[in-house]
Scaffold this motif. Structure first.
Motif, short mmCIF file in Angstrom:
data_model
loop_
_atom_site.label_atom_id
_atom_site.label_comp_id
_atom_site.label_asym_id
_atom_site.label_seq_id
_atom_site.Cartn_x
_atom_site.Cartn_y
_atom_site.Cartn_z
N UNK A 140 7.48 5.15 3.32
CA UNK A 140 7.26 6.82 3.28
C UNK A 140 5.57 6.62 1.82
N UNK A 141 4.99 7.65 2.92
CA UNK A 141 3.53 8.58 2.21
C UNK A 141 3.51 9.72 2.21
N UNK A 142 2.45 10.15 0.64
CA UNK A 142 2.40 11.23 0.43
C UNK A 142 1.18 11.24 0.64
N UNK A 143 1.61 12.96 1.44
CA UNK A 143 0.09 13.75 1.84
C UNK A 143 0.14 14.96 0.78
N UNK A 144 -1.29 15.28 0.43
CA UNK A 144 -1.23 16.73 -0.54
C UNK A 144 -1.51 17.73 0.18
N UNK A 145 -0.75 17.84 1.42
CA UNK A 145 -0.63 19.50 2.08
C UNK A 145 0.45 19.50 3.24
N UNK A 146 1.12 21.20 3.62
CA UNK A 146 1.52 20.76 3.94
C UNK A 146 1.81 21.28 5.77
N UNK A 147 2.78 21.48 6.93
CA UNK A 147 2.18 22.10 7.70
C UNK A 147 1.71 23.52 7.86
N UNK A 157 12.86 4.26 0.84
CA UNK A 157 11.36 4.70 0.87
C UNK A 157 11.04 5.81 -0.04
N UNK A 158 11.74 6.49 0.99
CA UNK A 158 11.21 7.70 0.45
C UNK A 158 11.63 8.19 -1.16
N UNK A 159 12.47 7.03 -1.63
CA UNK A 159 13.02 7.84 -3.30
C UNK A 159 12.36 6.99 -4.34
N UNK A 160 11.46 5.70 -3.97
CA UNK A 160 10.13 5.04 -4.31
C UNK A 160 9.28 6.07 -4.66
N UNK A 161 9.09 6.44 -3.27
CA UNK A 161 7.51 7.44 -3.43
C UNK A 161 7.67 8.16 -4.14
N UNK A 162 9.38 9.67 -4.68
CA UNK A 162 8.64 10.93 -5.51
C UNK A 162 8.78 9.41 -7.25
N UNK A 163 9.59 8.64 -7.41
CA UNK A 163 9.54 8.00 -8.01
C UNK A 163 8.48 8.45 -9.24
N UNK A 164 7.23 7.81 -7.78
CA UNK A 164 5.61 7.27 -8.26
C UNK A 164 5.70 8.17 -8.74
N UNK A 165 5.67 9.39 -7.80
CA UNK A 165 4.82 10.73 -8.30
C UNK A 165 5.46 11.36 -9.34
N UNK A 219 0.45 -0.95 -0.08
CA UNK A 219 -0.09 0.50 0.07
C UNK A 219 0.76 1.34 0.26
N UNK A 220 1.98 1.36 1.02
CA UNK A 220 2.46 2.95 1.17
C UNK A 220 3.21 3.24 -0.56
N UNK A 221 3.31 4.38 -1.40
CA UNK A 221 4.18 4.68 -1.71
C UNK A 221 5.91 4.39 -2.04
N UNK A 222 6.16 4.50 -1.01
CA UNK A 222 7.37 3.84 -0.79
C UNK A 222 7.88 2.56 0.15
N UNK A 223 8.55 2.16 -0.15
CA UNK A 223 8.63 1.28 1.17
C UNK A 223 10.32 0.38 0.81
N UNK A 224 10.81 -0.36 2.81
CA UNK A 224 12.27 -0.44 1.91
C UNK A 224 12.50 -1.07 3.53
N UNK A 225 12.96 -3.08 3.41
CA UNK A 225 13.48 -3.33 4.93
C UNK A 225 14.68 -3.20 5.02
#
Length: 252
Positions: A41-48, A136-144, A23-29
């Motif tokens: 790594x999960x993507x959320x379309x908002x910021x603090x 995990x972060x890079x995998x999520x960004x690559x999907x974006x 399910x996550x946009x990115x994951x690593x073990x």
């Protein structure tokens, strides 16, 4: 030679795999000796709120240890109502480390949550979390990027981390829990692929240390991080969505 037969400058056996969860946009073990950490790594379309309207994104992290990651059961911190001080410190370290190699303006106004959970702990859990969290972060960004949601590739370099310390009079790399518990000096070192330092956490648990000893530990850490970055590159090889120029440069 150390108790487990390793040379002082040798990492524990390490494997690093991405895409391990559905399910996550990115994951690593990462498996580092008997330490096991899973990162998502999960993507959320908002910021603090402090970033709203700035055009900049954010990367933040959460860290947790499963109740039986250690020899005796530790209650989940949620039962206490808030994370412990150590947990908060580690979460901030992971977030700082990942933000150090990402252009937050290129990320756009979105947040990436990197969740790091320790399945089994035998020393070096925070450094393992940073190393796996980057993948995990890079995998999520690559999907974006593959989905056309990123105009510019935001990752500027690799980042990984490792421990080093003075144990029984010797400088050693990648401390197990048994070594960490009796180390005279203990360091956690976060570095980029270009060899720049992001953070150095160190203390003389059993007494002060010299400048030469410090230099020796940092040199060990450089060697260890270089090995971990090669493992990151192998884990990310063939990932769809990575820019061609980034593959050629070896940055990811």
């Amino acid at each position: 030679m150390r108790e487990d037969g390793r040379h002082p400058s040798e990492l524990r056996p390490c494997t690093l795999n991405r895409g391990v969860l559905k399910y996550p946009e990115g994951s690593a073990l990462i498996l580092l000796g008997d330490t096991r950490v899973i990162a998502t790594a999960s993507v959320e379309d908002k910021v603090p709120h402090f970033l709203k309207g700035t055009g900049r994104g954010w990367i933040t992290a959460e860290y947790a240890m499963l109740p039986r990651a250690t020899p005796e059961r530790n209650p989940r911190e949620v039962a206490a109502g808030r994370p412990a001080g150590r947990t908060q410190e580690i979460q901030r370290l992971i977030g700082r480390s990942l933000r150090a190699v990402v252009d937050l303006e290129a990320l756009g106004e979105r947040t990436l949550w990197v969740d790091c959970d320790v399945l089994q702990a035998d020393g070096g859990t925070r450094t393992a979390a940073i190393t796996a969290g980057f993948v995990a972060l890079v995998e999520a960004l690559a999907r974006l990027r593959l989905a056309g949601r990123l105009e510019d590739w935001p990752v500027r370099d690799h980042v990984a981390a490792i421990s080093a310390g003075l144990v029984d009079g010797s400088a050693v790399l990648d401390l197990s829990y048994a070594e960490d518990s009796r180390a005279r000096v203990d360091f956690n070192v976060v570095m980029t692929g270009r060899g720049e330092f992001v953070e150095v956490q160190g203390t003389g648990e059993g007494g002060p240390f010299t400048a030469d000893e410090l230099d020796g530990l940092l040199q060990l850490a450089r060697q260890g991080v270089a090995t971990l970055i090669r493992l990151q590159q192998e884990a990310l090889a063939g990932l769809e969505g990575l820019p061609r120029e980034e593959r050629e440069l070896g940055c990811v």
